[in-house]
Design an enzyme around this catalytic site. Sequence first.
Site, short mmCIF file in Angstrom:
data_model
loop_
_atom_site.label_atom_id
_atom_site.label_comp_id
_atom_site.label_asym_id
_atom_site.label_seq_id
_atom_site.Cartn_x
_atom_site.Cartn_y
_atom_site.Cartn_z
N HIS A 1 0.82 -1.21 0.00
CA HIS A 1 0.00 0.00 0.00
C HIS A 1 0.86 1.27 0.00
CE1 HIS A 1 0.93 0.97 4.19
NE2 HIS A 1 0.82 -0.33 4.44
N ARG B 1 -5.97 0.95 4.03
CA ARG B 1 -4.87 1.46 3.23
C ARG B 1 -4.52 0.52 2.07
NH1 ARG B 1 -3.21 -0.30 8.23
NH2 ARG B 1 -1.31 -1.57 8.46
N GLU C 1 -1.46 -6.75 7.68
CA GLU C 1 -0.12 -6.46 8.18
C GLU C 1 0.15 -7.27 9.45
OE1 GLU C 1 2.83 -6.00 8.05
OE2 GLU C 1 3.22 -3.87 7.79
N ARG D 1 13.07 -6.54 13.80
CA ARG D 1 13.92 -7.18 12.79
C ARG D 1 14.23 -8.66 13.02
NH1 ARG D 1 12.34 -4.97 9.08
NH2 ARG D 1 12.83 -2.81 8.60
N HIS E 1 0.61 -5.54 2.53
CA HIS E 1 1.40 -4.79 3.51
C HIS E 1 2.86 -5.26 3.51
CE1 HIS E 1 -2.41 -3.31 5.23
NE2 HIS E 1 -2.85 -4.49 4.82
#
Length: 210
Positions: free
Chosen positions: A10, A61, A88, A116, A158
Amino acid sequence: MSNLLVLVRHGQSEWNEKNLFTGWRDPALTQKGIAEGREAGEALKKAGYQFDVAYTSVLTRAQETNRLILEEIGQPDLPVIKDQALNERDYGDLSGLNKDDARKKWGEEQVHIWRRSYDIPPPGGESLKDTAARVLPYYEREILPRVLKGERVLIAAHGNSLRALVMVLDKLSEKEILEVNIATGAPIVYKLDDKGNVLSKDMLIEREAH
């Protein structure tokens, strides 16, 4: 014959602009995000791509980016399937927090680990591994069979739900996928063989990922 699968993250959302953890929260696109969605559609149109079906998440979105793309390519009435499996990653307790504020609260290193690492989720949320555990079965059950039948498929979703797909398509390790970021509004065009293996990958727009 190659089979077509196009992935698009998006466009910029209001919370992307404010540097907030978004996850399953549902902010709208910014004006920049709307422009990115249209630019993605323009790039697909220029390259001559049309689709038989589009998939997106249940979040505004992604749905709005999908709508903008379909308008630009002249297919506003294309069938669109919306599913929570493509949402997402859920950031849990981080959702709605400014990323700098989160670093002050939990420390730079801890927030970096949550963002991460592959399999360490933030409190109350999902890791990338958790996200992949819902995205990939849905892809294999609902999307890939249609691609392999020759249907041209667009997925507007996402950053992390698409990273889960890229990990499988590009045959990346858990460590390698951590280095991959997906830019907003930049179509990734895959051509697949009849077993779902990647024959080619093309980035239609070169944009820095955030």
